[in-house]
Motif scaffolding. Structure first.
Motif, PDB file in Angstrom:
ATOM      1  N   GLN A  70       1.096  -1.192   0.675  1.00 52.21           N
ATOM      2  CA  GLN A  70      -0.130   0.214   0.208  1.00 52.21           C
ATOM      3  C   GLN A  70       0.830   0.980   0.099  1.00 52.21           C
ATOM      4  O   GLN A  70       0.738   2.371  -1.152  1.00 52.21           O
ATOM      5  CB  GLN A  70      -0.883  -0.090   1.356  1.00 52.21           C
ATOM      6  N   CYS A  71       1.774   1.029   1.244  1.00 51.46           N
ATOM      7  CA  CYS A  71       2.710   2.588   0.848  1.00 51.46           C
ATOM      8  C   CYS A  71       3.578   2.064  -0.429  1.00 51.46           C
ATOM      9  O   CYS A  71       3.165   3.672  -1.389  1.00 51.46           O
ATOM     10  CB  CYS A  71       4.300   2.047   1.649  1.00 51.46           C
ATOM     11  N   LEU A  72       3.945   1.644  -1.433  1.00 45.17           N
ATOM     12  CA  LEU A  72       4.509   1.994  -2.253  1.00 45.17           C
ATOM     13  C   LEU A  72       3.418   2.139  -3.563  1.00 45.17           C
ATOM     14  O   LEU A  72       3.605   3.579  -4.573  1.00 45.17           O
ATOM     15  CB  LEU A  72       5.008   0.937  -4.022  1.00 45.17           C
ATOM     16  N   LEU A  73       2.152   1.686  -3.561  1.00 48.36           N
ATOM     17  CA  LEU A  73       1.020   2.280  -3.969  1.00 48.36           C
ATOM     18  C   LEU A  73       0.783   3.661  -4.260  1.00 48.36           C
ATOM     19  O   LEU A  73       0.236   4.530  -5.378  1.00 48.36           O
ATOM     20  CB  LEU A  73      -0.439   1.403  -4.032  1.00 48.36           C
ATOM     21  N   ARG A  74       0.594   4.300  -2.496  1.00 48.60           N
ATOM     22  CA  ARG A  74       0.530   5.529  -2.679  1.00 48.60           C
ATOM     23  C   ARG A  74       1.880   6.039  -3.262  1.00 48.60           C
ATOM     24  O   ARG A  74       1.493   7.709  -2.751  1.00 48.60           O
ATOM     25  CB  ARG A  74       0.285   6.319  -1.001  1.00 48.60           C
ATOM     26  N   ASP A  96      12.512  -5.780  -0.300  1.00 51.25           N
ATOM     27  CA  ASP A  96      11.572  -5.720   0.335  1.00 51.25           C
ATOM     28  C   ASP A  96      12.033  -4.584   1.054  1.00 51.25           C
ATOM     29  O   ASP A  96      11.927  -3.247   1.111  1.00 51.25           O
ATOM     30  CB  ASP A  96      11.231  -6.328   1.343  1.00 51.25           C
ATOM     31  N   ALA A  97      13.786  -5.014   1.796  1.00 50.94           N
ATOM     32  CA  ALA A  97      14.557  -3.663   2.159  1.00 50.94           C
ATOM     33  C   ALA A  97      14.895  -2.294   1.277  1.00 50.94           C
ATOM     34  O   ALA A  97      14.187  -1.038   1.243  1.00 50.94           O
ATOM     35  CB  ALA A  97      15.963  -3.996   2.417  1.00 50.94           C
ATOM     36  N   TYR A  98      15.340  -2.799  -0.596  1.00 52.91           N
ATOM     37  CA  TYR A  98      14.912  -1.414  -1.206  1.00 52.91           C
ATOM     38  C   TYR A  98      13.447  -0.623  -0.994  1.00 52.91           C
ATOM     39  O   TYR A  98      13.691   0.011  -1.417  1.00 52.91           O
ATOM     40  CB  TYR A  98      16.261  -1.930  -2.132  1.00 52.91           C
ATOM     41  N   GLN A  99      13.120  -1.655  -1.591  1.00 55.96           N
ATOM     42  CA  GLN A  99      11.404  -1.073  -2.014  1.00 55.96           C
ATOM     43  C   GLN A  99      11.149  -0.256  -0.206  1.00 55.96           C
ATOM     44  O   GLN A  99      10.502   1.092  -0.760  1.00 55.96           O
ATOM     45  CB  GLN A  99      10.512  -1.541  -1.748  1.00 55.96           C
ATOM     46  N   VAL A 100      12.009  -0.515   0.484  1.00 54.09           N
ATOM     47  CA  VAL A 100      11.088   0.335   2.016  1.00 54.09           C
ATOM     48  C   VAL A 100      12.109   1.351   1.424  1.00 54.09           C
ATOM     49  O   VAL A 100      11.090   2.828   2.050  1.00 54.09           O
ATOM     50  CB  VAL A 100      11.879   0.142   3.150  1.00 54.09           C
ATOM     51  N   ILE A 101      13.125   1.893   0.462  1.00 52.18           N
ATOM     52  CA  ILE A 101      13.841   3.236   0.233  1.00 52.18           C
ATOM     53  C   ILE A 101      13.304   3.279   0.354  1.00 52.18           C
ATOM     54  O   ILE A 101      13.167   4.867  -0.341  1.00 52.18           O
ATOM     55  CB  ILE A 101      15.272   2.616   0.562  1.00 52.18           C
ATOM     56  N   GLN A 102      12.574   3.340  -1.095  1.00 52.76           N
ATOM     57  CA  GLN A 102      12.491   3.572  -2.726  1.00 52.76           C
ATOM     58  C   GLN A 102      11.207   4.530  -1.709  1.00 52.76           C
ATOM     59  O   GLN A 102      10.711   6.084  -2.493  1.00 52.76           O
ATOM     60  CB  GLN A 102      11.952   2.878  -3.571  1.00 52.76           C
ATOM     61  N   SER A 103      10.254   3.473  -0.993  1.00 52.57           N
ATOM     62  CA  SER A 103       8.631   4.538   0.057  1.00 52.57           C
ATOM     63  C   SER A 103       9.042   5.610   0.577  1.00 52.57           C
ATOM     64  O   SER A 103       8.755   6.361   0.518  1.00 52.57           O
ATOM     65  CB  SER A 103       8.278   3.515   0.496  1.00 52.57           C
ATOM     66  N   ILE A 104      10.259   5.358   1.532  1.00 56.69           N
ATOM     67  CA  ILE A 104      11.232   6.309   2.107  1.00 56.69           C
ATOM     68  C   ILE A 104      11.048   7.693   1.807  1.00 56.69           C
ATOM     69  O   ILE A 104      10.224   9.316   1.355  1.00 56.69           O
ATOM     70  CB  ILE A 104      11.609   6.423   3.166  1.00 56.69           C
ATOM     71  N   ARG A 105      11.941   7.592   0.604  1.00 58.09           N
ATOM     72  CA  ARG A 105      12.823   8.428  -0.646  1.00 58.09           C
ATOM     73  C   ARG A 105      11.113   9.387  -1.559  1.00 58.09           C
ATOM     74  O   ARG A 105      10.750  10.332  -1.463  1.00 58.09           O
ATOM     75  CB  ARG A 105      13.158   7.864  -1.702  1.00 58.09           C
ATOM     76  N   ALA A 106      10.664   8.173  -1.817  1.00 51.88           N
ATOM     77  CA  ALA A 106       9.376   8.994  -2.231  1.00 51.88           C
ATOM     78  C   ALA A 106       8.448   9.797  -1.346  1.00 51.88           C
ATOM     79  O   ALA A 106       7.526  10.548  -1.841  1.00 51.88           O
ATOM     80  CB  ALA A 106       8.138   7.988  -3.146  1.00 51.88           C
ATOM     81  N   GLY A 107       7.832   9.200  -0.643  1.00 50.02           N
ATOM     82  CA  GLY A 107       7.282  10.487   0.038  1.00 50.02           C
ATOM     83  C   GLY A 107       8.105  11.795   1.207  1.00 50.02           C
ATOM     84  O   GLY A 107       7.380  12.083   1.639  1.00 50.02           O
ATOM     85  N   ILE A 108       9.471  10.978   1.487  1.00 50.12           N
ATOM     86  CA  ILE A 108       9.739  13.071   1.971  1.00 50.12           C
ATOM     87  C   ILE A 108      11.030  13.904   0.790  1.00 50.12           C
ATOM     88  O   ILE A 108      10.558  14.956   0.581  1.00 50.12           O
ATOM     89  CB  ILE A 108      11.491  12.524   2.416  1.00 50.12           C
ATOM     90  N   PHE A 109      11.034  13.047  -0.043  1.00 45.44           N
ATOM     91  CA  PHE A 109      11.191  14.573  -1.349  1.00 45.44           C
ATOM     92  C   PHE A 109      10.290  14.404  -2.740  1.00 45.44           C
ATOM     93  O   PHE A 109      10.473  15.602  -2.857  1.00 45.44           O
ATOM     94  CB  PHE A 109      12.529  13.928  -2.065  1.00 45.44           C
ATOM     95  N   LYS A 110       9.698  14.131  -2.592  1.00 50.65           N
ATOM     96  CA  LYS A 110       8.690  13.962  -3.546  1.00 50.65           C
ATOM     97  C   LYS A 110       6.821  14.363  -2.873  1.00 50.65           C
ATOM     98  O   LYS A 110       6.116  14.591  -4.023  1.00 50.65           O
ATOM     99  CB  LYS A 110       8.072  12.985  -5.027  1.00 50.65           C
ATOM    100  N   GLY A 111       6.775  14.047  -2.196  1.00 52.68           N
ATOM    101  CA  GLY A 111       5.483  14.555  -1.580  1.00 52.68           C
ATOM    102  C   GLY A 111       4.545  13.081  -2.081  1.00 52.68           C
ATOM    103  O   GLY A 111       5.024  12.184  -3.119  1.00 52.68           O
ATOM    104  N   GLU A 112       3.356  12.550  -1.916  1.00 49.11           N
ATOM    105  CA  GLU A 112       2.421  11.234  -2.289  1.00 49.11           C
ATOM    106  C   GLU A 112       1.642  12.214  -3.892  1.00 49.11           C
ATOM    107  O   GLU A 112       1.699  12.633  -3.796  1.00 49.11           O
ATOM    108  CB  GLU A 112       1.210  11.121  -0.988  1.00 49.11           C
TER     109      GLU A 112
END
Length: 195
Positions: free
Chosen positions: A160-164, A178-194
């Protein structure tokens, strides 16, 4: 901010009697670009290995979900490509990786439910309980907090985090991916916004 995304694949939910099958850790630093080079996991330093047990014990759903990892461990498939560790070796490898990449200070871990799941399993590895206490912050970065929405009944899972975040990848249920996907979702949330 420098942090370490850690993911485990296990034989079940209960750290008291289930086992770690696979360990993945990917290092990130928010000052780095999204992709450092074209290498695996965006060119970030990473650690991956399978944990070998004399006897595998766990819950049926987890054993089925991790059947490929269990087969690889049993057969030592692709021995040159993958690392296979005893629990003692797994602890040493992870501790060495942490010390190499965080020579001083404490580590901030990231992961889906790191404190409530992965940390509990890691504590079962030889000498890891004390190491976690000394070298890891008690707080961890869970991307679910970036993607929680009003009306959600619980924190969102990684898919759900990845989709959002607008990332269309499927959660692989393999430790490093999965560890890398956590990084991708964190970066998307911090740097790009939802999105």
């Amino acid at each position: 901010m420098r942090y370490l995304s850690i993911d485990l694949e296990t034989t079940g939910r209960y750290a008291e009697w289930c086992q770690i099958l696979e360990i993945g850790a990917v290092l990130d630093d928010t000052s780095w670009p999204e992709v450092i080079d074209d290498g695996l996991f965006g060119g970030r330093p990473w650690l991956h290995g399978y944990v070998v047990h004399e006897r595998v014990v766990g819950e049926p759903y987890a054993l089925m979900m991790n059947a490929d990892a269990i087969k690889r461990i049993a057969r030592r498939e692709d021995y040159q490509q993958y690392k296979f560790w005893t629990p003692e070796e797994a602890a040493c490898e992870l501790m060495d990786f942490v010390v190499l990449n965080f020579p001083t200070g404490k580590v901030t871990a990231a992961g889906k439910n790191f404190n409530g799941f992965d940390r509990l399993f890691l504590r079962q590895l030889p000498e890891m309980s004390d190491f976690l206490e000394r070298r890891f912050h008690h707080r961890a970065f869970d991307p679910a907090l970036l993607y929680f929405r009003e009306g959600d009944q619980e924190l969102p899972g990684l898919q759900q985090c990845l989709l959002r975040a607008g990332i269309q990848n499927k959660v692989m249920h393999t430790a490093c991916e999965d560890a890398y996907q956590v990084i991708q979702s964190i970066r998307a949330g911090i740097f790009k916004g939802e999105k």
